[in-house]
Design an enzyme around this catalytic site. Structure first.
Site, mmCIF file in Angstrom:
data_model
loop_
_atom_site.group_PDB
_atom_site.id
_atom_site.type_symbol
_atom_site.label_atom_id
_atom_site.label_comp_id
_atom_site.label_asym_id
_atom_site.label_seq_id
_atom_site.Cartn_x
_atom_site.Cartn_y
_atom_site.Cartn_z
ATOM 1 N N CYS A 90 -7.226 89.596 -41.733
ATOM 2 C CA CYS A 90 -5.889 89.298 -42.245
ATOM 3 C C CYS A 90 -5.975 88.032 -43.086
ATOM 4 O O CYS A 90 -6.713 87.998 -44.056
ATOM 5 C CB CYS A 90 -4.864 89.181 -41.120
ATOM 6 S SG CYS A 90 -5.304 87.999 -39.852
ATOM 7 N N ARG A 100 -3.558 87.953 -36.951
ATOM 8 C CA ARG A 100 -2.957 89.283 -36.915
ATOM 9 C C ARG A 100 -4.026 90.357 -36.698
ATOM 10 O O ARG A 100 -3.786 91.366 -36.045
ATOM 11 C CB ARG A 100 -2.198 89.553 -38.221
ATOM 12 C CG ARG A 100 -0.923 88.770 -38.358
ATOM 13 C CD ARG A 100 -0.322 88.905 -39.739
ATOM 14 N NE ARG A 100 -1.019 88.107 -40.738
ATOM 15 C CZ ARG A 100 -0.654 88.014 -42.017
ATOM 16 N NH1 ARG A 100 0.377 88.705 -42.456
ATOM 17 N NH2 ARG A 100 -1.317 87.258 -42.852
#
Lengths: 287, 149
Positions: A245, A250
């Protein structure tokens, strides 16, 4: 009943529901760990007995861009009063995004007896379960010194470059504008963390939160997840997958989904992610 | 370069001496408890997209209402129920920048976010909070007739 065991996950033991946590609040073999994006949430109220592990203050090396080392992890483990035989239960805000990140870092140090509380803070609060501002006091423990193992679930830039050249599977879990490299210019913004926009060549775009039911923050069923990652994006567990990410937070959520819920045996999180790739000289970029 | 509003300077001085993360959190939670959502006479859901702070994970909205004395009153909404930091910043901005000379509001540097929230907040959080401040400063420049950078 939350029905975790009915959702078809390959490794359902990596998840517990809020009721299970409520039933184990005072179990001395369990340590509940809250990890959030918003640093104000834990002190504003948390699950009784839960300790806080903050990703910047506790998990990152303060100087080098890296995670804490063996000694740092030993200090952290001692501070939160855990021993290797204890079961750790991670939960947090934002659909357990940071909880999965902390979970992933704990896996680098081999604390495999770990679980995520399905639904995180959102579900716990939504069910009207108790929270407290009282800080728990646990006696410091002696945790053995364990070296960090970066070889299995962590990917570095040069490895990702080879992976790209070999046309390996990549999943980009950022938002669509980040994936396409579209710039959102706004006055007074600091730079977006990267000099170039776009994505690593060949990466599939699956924004991380698609794995979640937005109403209560729980994970989607295995069939629903397969429909997204496999049916729609053509990913497969038969070969290695690298998730990334912007800084690897994430993507640790997606790493958790692919590794535990879908049972992919070889998934690595590229924590250098776009803040490294988008600033690296000469690496290939696709838009 | 205009000075920044005195009320903000005073608050920043309070935060400059905070080194303990629990103490900082307690101060900010106290601010967040004072948060008041935008009143319905200013805006009602669904809120207009031009008031939506870009890239704020907490789904924050900002409004600026002209006051008779030439200043602005700032209003906020934070749609993420767990957006505590966004609520704290909204309360701080309302307390220290509402009713202050717009040229001074426009001169507030973005790094006050780090003075208030600490240097170890995540990049995403820092950007979201700076985005809220950026929108406040945008409205202040409009009101003061200053050019946008």
């Amino acid at each position: 009943m939350s029905g975790i065991e009915t959702r078809g996950y390959v490794r359902p033991e990596a998840l517990v529901d809020t009721q299970w946590v409520a039933d184990h609040l005072t179990d001395p073999r369990i340590r509940i760990i809250e990890s959030n994006e918003d640093q104000l949430l834990y002190p504003s109220g948390h699950i009784p007995g839960a300790v806080q592990v903050d990703w910047t203050a506790d998990l990152n090396d303060p100087l080098s861009r890296d995670y804490i080392n063996a000694e740092g992890f030993q200090r952290l483990a001692s501070h939160i009063g855990i021993t290797p035989d204890m079961t750790l239960v991670f939960y947090g805000d934002k659909n357990n995004w940071w909880a999965c990140y902390a979970f992933w870092v704990f896996q680098l140090f081999g604390h495999t007896n770990a679980k995520v509380m399905d639904g995180g803070r959102l579900k716990w609060e939504g069910e009207g379960r108790p929270t407290t501002r009282d800080l728990p006091q646990y006696a410091a423990t002696q945790y053995p010194l364990r070296q960090r193992d970066d070889s299995r679930i962590r990917a570095f830039r040069d490895e990702v470059l080879k992976h790209v050249q070999a046309r390996g599977q990549l999943v980009d879990v950022r938002s669509t504008p980040e994936f396409t490299g579209e710039r959102l210019h706004m006055a007074d913004y600091p730079n977006e963390g990267a000099l170039r926009g776009g994505h690593i060549p060949g990466a599939k775009s699956v924004p991380w939160a698609r794995a979640i039911n937005p109403d209560n923050g729980t994970f989607k069923t295995a069939d629903e997840l397969r429909a997204i990652y496999e049916g729609e994006q053509g990913l497969s567990g038969s070969d290695e997958v690298v998730a990334y990410c912007r800084i690897g937070e994430r993507s640790s959520h997606t790493w958790f989904v692919l590794t535990y819920l879908l049972g992919y045996p070889n998934v690595r999180n590229y924590d250098g992610s776009w803040t490294e790739w988008g600033n690296s000289v000469g690496v290939p970029i696709e838009r | 370069m205009a000075d920044i509003p005195e009320k903000l300077t005073e608050l920043l001085e309070d935060f400059t001496f905070v080194t303990d993360r629990n103490e900082r959190a307690a101060l900010l939670i106290e601010m967040a408890d004072k948060f008041e959502e935008v009143p319905p006479q200013v805006a009602e859901r669904p809120f207009a997209e031009e008031h939506h702070v870009q890239r704020c994970e907490s789904d924050a909205y900002v409004w600026a209402v002209d006051q008779q004395d030439g200043t602005l009153k700032f209003h906020f909404a934070v749609e993420n129920p767990q957006g505590l930091s966004a609520r704290a910043l909204a309360a701080i901005i309302d307390e220290t920048l509402s009713g202050q000379p717009p040229a001074q509001v426009a001169a507030v540097p973005p790094d006050i976010i780090y003075t208030l929230f600490g240097k170890d907040i995540s990049m995403g959080k820092g950007q979201g909070l700076m985005g809220m401040l950026a929108m406040v400063k945008y409205f202040a420049r409009e009101r003061a007739g200053l050019p946008h950078p």
